[in-house]
Design an enzyme around this catalytic site. Structure first.
Site, PDB file in Angstrom:
ATOM      1  N   SER A  40       1.319  -7.530  -1.896  1.00 28.04           N
ATOM      2  CA  SER A  40       2.725  -7.139  -1.702  1.00 28.04           C
ATOM      3  C   SER A  40       3.699  -8.303  -1.693  1.00 28.04           C
ATOM      4  CB  SER A  40       2.903  -6.424  -0.360  1.00 28.04           C
ATOM      5  OG  SER A  40       1.894  -5.494  -0.126  1.00 28.04           O
ATOM      6  N   HIS A  71       4.554  -3.907  -5.536  1.00 31.48           N
ATOM      7  CA  HIS A  71       3.379  -4.326  -6.289  1.00 31.48           C
ATOM      8  C   HIS A  71       3.683  -4.298  -7.778  1.00 31.48           C
ATOM      9  CE1 HIS A  71       0.047  -4.564  -3.318  1.00 31.48           C
ATOM     10  NE2 HIS A  71       0.929  -3.942  -2.592  1.00 31.48           N
ATOM     11  N   HIS A  93      -4.779   0.311  -4.157  1.00 32.48           N
ATOM     12  CA  HIS A  93      -5.427   0.534  -2.867  1.00 32.48           C
ATOM     13  C   HIS A  93      -6.215   1.844  -2.884  1.00 32.48           C
ATOM     14  CE1 HIS A  93      -1.835  -1.923  -2.199  1.00 32.48           C
ATOM     15  NE2 HIS A  93      -2.470  -2.479  -1.193  1.00 32.48           N
ATOM     16  N   TYR A  95      -6.096   4.028  -0.614  1.00 34.33           N
ATOM     17  CA  TYR A  95      -5.259   5.134  -0.123  1.00 34.33           C
ATOM     18  C   TYR A  95      -4.393   5.753  -1.214  1.00 34.33           C
ATOM     19  CZ  TYR A  95      -1.568   1.545   0.273  1.00 34.33           C
ATOM     20  OH  TYR A  95      -0.673   0.546   0.012  1.00 34.33           O
ATOM     21  N   GLU A  96      -4.257   5.061  -2.346  1.00 33.94           N
ATOM     22  CA  GLU A  96      -3.467   5.640  -3.437  1.00 33.94           C
ATOM     23  C   GLU A  96      -4.214   6.783  -4.118  1.00 33.94           C
ATOM     24  OE1 GLU A  96      -1.079   2.676  -5.852  1.00 33.94           O
ATOM     25  OE2 GLU A  96      -2.369   1.294  -4.751  1.00 33.94           O
ATOM     26  N   ALA A 123      -1.184  -8.488   3.015  1.00 36.96           N
ATOM     27  CA  ALA A 123      -0.332  -8.346   4.200  1.00 36.96           C
ATOM     28  C   ALA A 123      -1.172  -7.642   5.261  1.00 36.96           C
ATOM     29  CB  ALA A 123       0.899  -7.509   3.857  1.00 36.96           C
ATOM     30  N   MET A 221      -5.248  -2.718   4.770  1.00 33.45           N
ATOM     31  CA  MET A 221      -5.766  -1.596   3.978  1.00 33.45           C
ATOM     32  C   MET A 221      -6.244  -2.034   2.595  1.00 33.45           C
ATOM     33  SD  MET A 221      -2.642   1.019   4.838  1.00 33.45           S
ATOM     34  CE  MET A 221      -1.925   1.094   6.486  1.00 33.45           C
ATOM     35  N   SER A 222      -6.620  -3.293   2.462  1.00 33.39           N
ATOM     36  CA  SER A 222      -7.054  -3.776   1.136  1.00 33.39           C
ATOM     37  C   SER A 222      -8.183  -4.780   1.308  1.00 33.39           C
ATOM     38  CB  SER A 222      -5.875  -4.429   0.406  1.00 33.39           C
ATOM     39  OG  SER A 222      -5.488  -5.632   1.051  1.00 33.39           O
ATOM     40  N   ASN A 245       3.492  -8.126  10.713  1.00 31.98           N
ATOM     41  CA  ASN A 245       3.977  -7.388  11.890  1.00 31.98           C
ATOM     42  C   ASN A 245       2.880  -7.444  12.942  1.00 31.98           C
ATOM     43  OD1 ASN A 245       2.628  -5.466   9.760  1.00 31.98           O
ATOM     44  ND2 ASN A 245       2.292  -4.489  11.750  1.00 31.98           N
TER      45      ASN A 245
HETATM   46  N1  HPA Z   1      -1.830  -2.057   9.740  1.00 31.22           N
HETATM   47  C1  HPA Z   1      -2.470  -1.864   8.585  1.00 31.22           C
HETATM   48  N2  HPA Z   1      -2.136  -2.448   7.455  1.00 31.22           N
HETATM   49  C2  HPA Z   1      -1.081  -3.282   7.485  1.00 31.22           C
HETATM   50  C3  HPA Z   1      -0.351  -3.531   8.644  1.00 31.22           C
HETATM   51  C4  HPA Z   1      -0.747  -2.882   9.852  1.00 31.22           C
HETATM   52  O1  HPA Z   1      -0.156  -3.054  10.936  1.00 31.22           O
HETATM   53  N3  HPA Z   1       0.637  -4.410   8.327  1.00 31.22           N
HETATM   54  C5  HPA Z   1       0.498  -4.691   7.011  1.00 31.22           C
HETATM   55  N4  HPA Z   1      -0.541  -4.003   6.492  1.00 31.22           N
END
Ligand code: HPA
Length: 288
Positions: A40, A71, A93, A95-96, A123, A221-222, A245
């Site tokens: 990302s 992306h 991903h 999840y896609e 990320a 998630m990757s 985050n």
């Molecule tokens: N959780 C899962 N995947 C993420 C997060 C998160 O807090 N931040 C960036 N990708």
């Protein structure tokens, strides 16, 4: 193809790889030795390099294409000195809705092209309370909680062994090199365990407490499927997370994708400096 052969390659992966590699090989100057997967918002720094050859994923047969904002979908070829590299600007991903094998198709293409070293970025949410949004974390190891593994099903011996070793999923020497580059460039670098979940919903605070108890420092998630496919192919892997985050429940605030994107924009120069420094060291002959 007879039935036994069909069973040996149920997704027809070999043929689909052949088609993709055939389409790309006419467009690259020489086979890449280093691969990059830029997540990302982290891929753009390469656009400033002179001499890029950019191939749109849309022009590569069988290549999965991302549906997520932020992306891009380009495969970039270039070189630094004599060191050739291929960079995936953007990934897909699980999840896609892609199958876990489709998610790793690009890694397998890189392996076929000759990549022996792979730098993977992503990320991630910070679970370790000493982390702050904007930190970079060297991935020391991972925990696969995606509920899926890209090597499930009949093993394709041409791609790698049935039971690949994962005791050094993230190359020790590669990590030493990353620490040296970070120190030289005065870039702060955390180190920890990445846990991969399927997503796409963010975690609950209870899940984050569980993941902390399991030994995870960051969640995303990757990456995990790509690392497994890379190790299967015998590639040395380095992983770096951008902590975008703090994970759910750590701070009294909600999570959203905008915050993730904002942080990647804020740290992209630092991130690019680290990756560029790694490429320069590899070009200068560093062994990993
Ligand atoms: N959780 C899962 N995947 C993420 C997060 C998160 O807090 N931040 C960036 N990708």
């Amino acid at each position: 193809m007879n039935l036994t052969e069909m069973h040996a390659d149920p997704d027809d992966t070999q043929r689909r790889l052949d088609e993709a590699v055939y389409a790309i090989s006419g467009r690259m100057a020489g086979p890449p030795s280093v691969g990059l997967i830029l997540g990302s918002g982290l891929g753009e720094f390469l656009n400033d390099l002179a001499g890029n050859t950019s191939v749109s994923y849309a022009d590569i047969p069988n290549f999965p294409r991302s549906t997520v904002v932020g992306h891009a979908g380009n495969l970039i070829f270039n070189r630094i000195g004599t060191m050739t590299f291929a960079a995936l600007q953007g990934r897909v991903h699980y999840y896609e809705g892609y199958s876990i094998r489709e998610v790793v198709f690009p890694v397998r293409v890189l392996a076929r092209l000759g990549v022996g070293k792979l730098i993977i970025t992503n990320a991630a949410g910070g679970i370790n309370r000493t982390f702050q949004p904007g930190d970079l974390m060297l991935i020391a190891d991972h925990i696969n909680l995606m509920g899926a593994n890209p090597l499930t099903g009949q093993n394709l011996e041409a791609l790698g062994p049935r039971f690949p070793d994962m005791s050094e999923a993230y190359s020790r020497k590669f990590r030493e090199l990353a620490r040296a580059v970070a120190e030289e460039k005065r870039i702060g670098l955390q180190e920890g365990v990445y846990v991969g979940l399927a997503g796409p919903s963010y975690e609950t605070p209870a899940e984050i407490r569980m993941l902390a108890a399991l030994g995870a420092d960051a969640v995303g998630m990757s990456t995990v499927p790509e690392v497994i496919a890379g190790r299967h192919a015998g590639i040395a892997v380095l992983g770096v997370s951008c902590i975008t985050n703090m994970a759910a429940g750590i701070l009294d605030r909600k999570l959203d994708h905008a915050e993730v994107m904002e942080t990647t924009v804020r740290v992209k120069d630092k991130f690019a400096g680290l990756v560029r420094g790694l490429l320069d060291r590899l070009a200068a002959g560093a062994e990993v």
